[in-house]
Every structure is written in structure tokens, then in C-alpha cells.
Scaffold this active site. Structure first.
Site, PDB file in Angstrom:
ATOM      1  N   ALA A 167       0.281  -3.479   5.643  1.00 47.29           N
ATOM      2  CA  ALA A 167       0.896  -3.560   6.821  1.00 47.29           C
ATOM      3  C   ALA A 167       0.350  -4.952   7.885  1.00 47.29           C
ATOM      4  O   ALA A 167       1.300  -5.435   8.471  1.00 47.29           O
ATOM      5  CB  ALA A 167       0.499  -2.331   7.483  1.00 47.29           C
ATOM      6  N   PHE A 168      -0.954  -5.218   7.614  1.00 48.67           N
ATOM      7  CA  PHE A 168      -1.540  -6.094   8.520  1.00 48.67           C
ATOM      8  C   PHE A 168      -0.833  -7.385   8.324  1.00 48.67           C
ATOM      9  O   PHE A 168      -0.778  -8.329   9.059  1.00 48.67           O
ATOM     10  CB  PHE A 168      -2.996  -6.190   8.210  1.00 48.67           C
ATOM     11  CG  PHE A 168      -3.564  -6.645   9.276  1.00 48.67           C
ATOM     12  CD1 PHE A 168      -4.063  -5.945  10.403  1.00 48.67           C
ATOM     13  CD2 PHE A 168      -4.200  -7.965   9.380  1.00 48.67           C
ATOM     14  CE1 PHE A 168      -4.808  -6.445  11.605  1.00 48.67           C
ATOM     15  CE2 PHE A 168      -4.885  -8.435  10.238  1.00 48.67           C
ATOM     16  CZ  PHE A 168      -5.468  -7.602  11.573  1.00 48.67           C
ATOM     17  N   GLU A 169      -0.305  -7.650   6.985  1.00 44.29           N
ATOM     18  CA  GLU A 169       0.379  -9.025   6.678  1.00 44.29           C
ATOM     19  C   GLU A 169       1.910  -8.975   7.137  1.00 44.29           C
ATOM     20  O   GLU A 169       2.654 -10.106   7.207  1.00 44.29           O
ATOM     21  CB  GLU A 169       0.434  -9.374   5.109  1.00 44.29           C
ATOM     22  CG  GLU A 169      -0.994  -9.497   4.566  1.00 44.29           C
ATOM     23  CD  GLU A 169      -1.762  -8.348   4.478  1.00 44.29           C
ATOM     24  OE1 GLU A 169      -3.344  -8.348   4.442  1.00 44.29           O
ATOM     25  OE2 GLU A 169      -1.360  -7.213   4.513  1.00 44.29           O
ATOM     26  N   HIS A 206       2.487  16.493   0.088  1.00 41.33           N
ATOM     27  CA  HIS A 206       2.564  15.295   1.002  1.00 41.33           C
ATOM     28  C   HIS A 206       3.336  14.109   0.666  1.00 41.33           C
ATOM     29  O   HIS A 206       4.105  13.638   1.467  1.00 41.33           O
ATOM     30  CB  HIS A 206       1.254  14.697   1.828  1.00 41.33           C
ATOM     31  CG  HIS A 206       0.431  15.581   2.639  1.00 41.33           C
ATOM     32  ND1 HIS A 206      -0.541  15.246   3.358  1.00 41.33           N
ATOM     33  CD2 HIS A 206       1.043  16.748   3.347  1.00 41.33           C
ATOM     34  CE1 HIS A 206      -0.875  16.288   4.170  1.00 41.33           C
ATOM     35  NE2 HIS A 206       0.052  17.151   4.199  1.00 41.33           N
ATOM     36  N   VAL A 243       0.593   3.470   7.061  1.00 42.08           N
ATOM     37  CA  VAL A 243      -0.891   3.356   7.428  1.00 42.08           C
ATOM     38  C   VAL A 243      -1.588   4.522   7.661  1.00 42.08           C
ATOM     39  O   VAL A 243      -1.218   5.464   8.591  1.00 42.08           O
ATOM     40  CB  VAL A 243      -0.965   2.328   8.798  1.00 42.08           C
ATOM     41  CG1 VAL A 243      -2.316   2.106   9.192  1.00 42.08           C
ATOM     42  CG2 VAL A 243      -0.312   1.087   8.670  1.00 42.08           C
ATOM     43  N   VAL A 244      -2.373   4.788   6.753  1.00 43.27           N
ATOM     44  CA  VAL A 244      -2.966   6.332   6.539  1.00 43.27           C
ATOM     45  C   VAL A 244      -4.389   6.381   7.357  1.00 43.27           C
ATOM     46  O   VAL A 244      -5.183   5.350   7.446  1.00 43.27           O
ATOM     47  CB  VAL A 244      -2.920   6.995   5.271  1.00 43.27           C
ATOM     48  CG1 VAL A 244      -1.512   7.137   4.972  1.00 43.27           C
ATOM     49  CG2 VAL A 244      -3.754   6.065   4.208  1.00 43.27           C
ATOM     50  N   TRP A 284       0.964  -1.362   0.023  1.00 44.30           N
ATOM     51  CA  TRP A 284      -0.036  -0.019   0.024  1.00 44.30           C
ATOM     52  C   TRP A 284       0.957   1.344   0.064  1.00 44.30           C
ATOM     53  O   TRP A 284       1.758   1.295   0.861  1.00 44.30           O
ATOM     54  CB  TRP A 284      -0.932  -0.064   1.465  1.00 44.30           C
ATOM     55  CG  TRP A 284      -2.042  -1.020   1.121  1.00 44.30           C
ATOM     56  CD1 TRP A 284      -2.056  -2.088   1.576  1.00 44.30           C
ATOM     57  CD2 TRP A 284      -3.554  -0.422   0.613  1.00 44.30           C
ATOM     58  NE1 TRP A 284      -3.230  -2.688   1.217  1.00 44.30           N
ATOM     59  CE2 TRP A 284      -4.177  -1.652   0.575  1.00 44.30           C
ATOM     60  CE3 TRP A 284      -3.799   0.486  -0.156  1.00 44.30           C
ATOM     61  CZ2 TRP A 284      -5.282  -1.765   0.193  1.00 44.30           C
ATOM     62  CZ3 TRP A 284      -5.093   0.422  -0.438  1.00 44.30           C
ATOM     63  CH2 TRP A 284      -5.826  -0.623  -0.509  1.00 44.30           C
ATOM     64  N   SER A 338      10.408  -1.872  13.073  1.00 45.11           N
ATOM     65  CA  SER A 338       9.358  -1.160  12.486  1.00 45.11           C
ATOM     66  C   SER A 338       9.737   0.277  11.902  1.00 45.11           C
ATOM     67  O   SER A 338      10.312   1.158  12.387  1.00 45.11           O
ATOM     68  CB  SER A 338       8.058  -1.032  13.294  1.00 45.11           C
ATOM     69  OG  SER A 338       7.206  -0.195  12.920  1.00 45.11           O
ATOM     70  N   ARG A 389     -10.197   2.152  11.583  1.00 45.40           N
ATOM     71  CA  ARG A 389      -9.397   1.199  10.924  1.00 45.40           C
ATOM     72  C   ARG A 389      -7.873   1.606  11.136  1.00 45.40           C
ATOM     73  O   ARG A 389      -7.106   0.690  11.510  1.00 45.40           O
ATOM     74  CB  ARG A 389      -9.851   0.741   9.505  1.00 45.40           C
ATOM     75  CG  ARG A 389      -8.897  -0.145   8.940  1.00 45.40           C
ATOM     76  CD  ARG A 389      -9.597  -0.722   7.611  1.00 45.40           C
ATOM     77  NE  ARG A 389      -8.475  -1.400   6.820  1.00 45.40           N
ATOM     78  CZ  ARG A 389      -8.711  -2.891   6.761  1.00 45.40           C
ATOM     79  NH1 ARG A 389      -9.526  -3.526   7.719  1.00 45.40           N
ATOM     80  NH2 ARG A 389      -7.636  -3.557   6.416  1.00 45.40           N
TER      81      ARG A 389
END
Length: 142
Positions: free
Chosen positions: A44-46, A115, A69-70, A15, A101, A76
Site C-alpha cells: 500500500a505504501f507504494e 475472514h 492494510v491489516v 500484500w 481508494s 504501523r
């Protein structure tokens, strides 16, 4: 302590890969490419599961995980960020392999060039910091 160079695994969430991949650029500036294997995961979750799988191989002295992670305006963002950081910490504690991390979780991100430029540069610096930390952890110094 052996004279064998430390071996690193670098896990990148896909992502916002155009931003997250800059962490690997920064990491590579401060550590030899030949010592690093790179792995992509969907998000990120993986990362914690991939980090656990890599740690269990016994091939790596440290594992570095990078994600962006936005805040999408719903809960969420916080849920994912907390779960990822907790999972990465657990992998390190359970396996004894340092898991670092390089995960940023800004509350104010918009997909603008301004940004994106800021966060790309920030990921480069965080990648450099991760390289210094990984090398310190694997050399026996702190």
C-alpha cells in the site's frame, strides 16, 4: 467533452493479493476491461507514488488504488493507512486526476478462511463501487 472512452489505471498492492485482486474483479464487472490498465506495486505504501507517476502521464481519466492494510498489533497499521490515504488524496489534488481508494484497513483481521472469504467479497463490492464512481467522475455527472 469528447466521445473518447475514459481510460483508467488500476493499481493493486501485492500484500494479500488473493484478497486485494478481488477489487479488480469487481471493477471489471462494472467497467470495460479495454479501458483499464493494471499495475501491481509491492504494498500500500507504494501506491501514492505509482498513482502520481501515472497521473503525470496524462493518459488516465481516473486512477483506482486497492490495498489491504491489516492491524499487525503495532502502530504501523494506522501509520501506513493514514500515509496512503493522505498521499492518494494529494496526488488527486495536485494533478487534477481523480484518485479513488479501495483500501480497507480492518482492525479485526485474522488469516482464517472465514475472514478471507468475508474480505474477498467486500473487495469485489468495493471494486464495483469504484467503477461506478470513476465512470461518474469521468462522464461529468456526480
Amino acid at each position: 467533452m469528447t466521445d473518447t472512452p475514459a481510460r483508467f489505471a488500476f493499481v493493486k498492492a501485492q500484500w494479500h493479493a488473493d484478497i486485494v485482486d478481488r477489487a479488480l474483479d469487481g471493477f471489471a464487472e462494472a467497467s470495460p476491461d479495454a479501458q483499464t490498465d493494471v499495475f501491481d506495486v509491492p504494498g500500500a505504501f507504494e501506491m501514492p507514488l505509482k498513482a502520481q507517476q501515472l497521473a503525470k502521464t496524462g493518459k488516465y481519466d481516473a486512477i483506482i488504488c486497492a490495498a489491504f492494510v491489516v492491524d499487525g498489533g503495532i502502530y504501523r497499521h494506522d501509520f501506513v493507512a493514514a500515509a496512503v490515504v493522505d498521499g492518494l488524496m494529494r496526488v488527486g489534488l495536485d494533478t487534477g486526476v481523480p484518485v479513488l481508494s479501495v483500501s480497507l484497513t480492518p482492525h479485526q483481521y485474522q488469516e482464517t478462511e472465514h475472514h478471507n472469504t468475508i474480505y474477498r467479497a467486500h473487495f469485489i463490492e468495493k471494486g464495483r463501487e469504484a467503477a461506478r464512481a470513476a465512470m461518474a467522475l469521468t462522464s461529468g455527472s456526480t
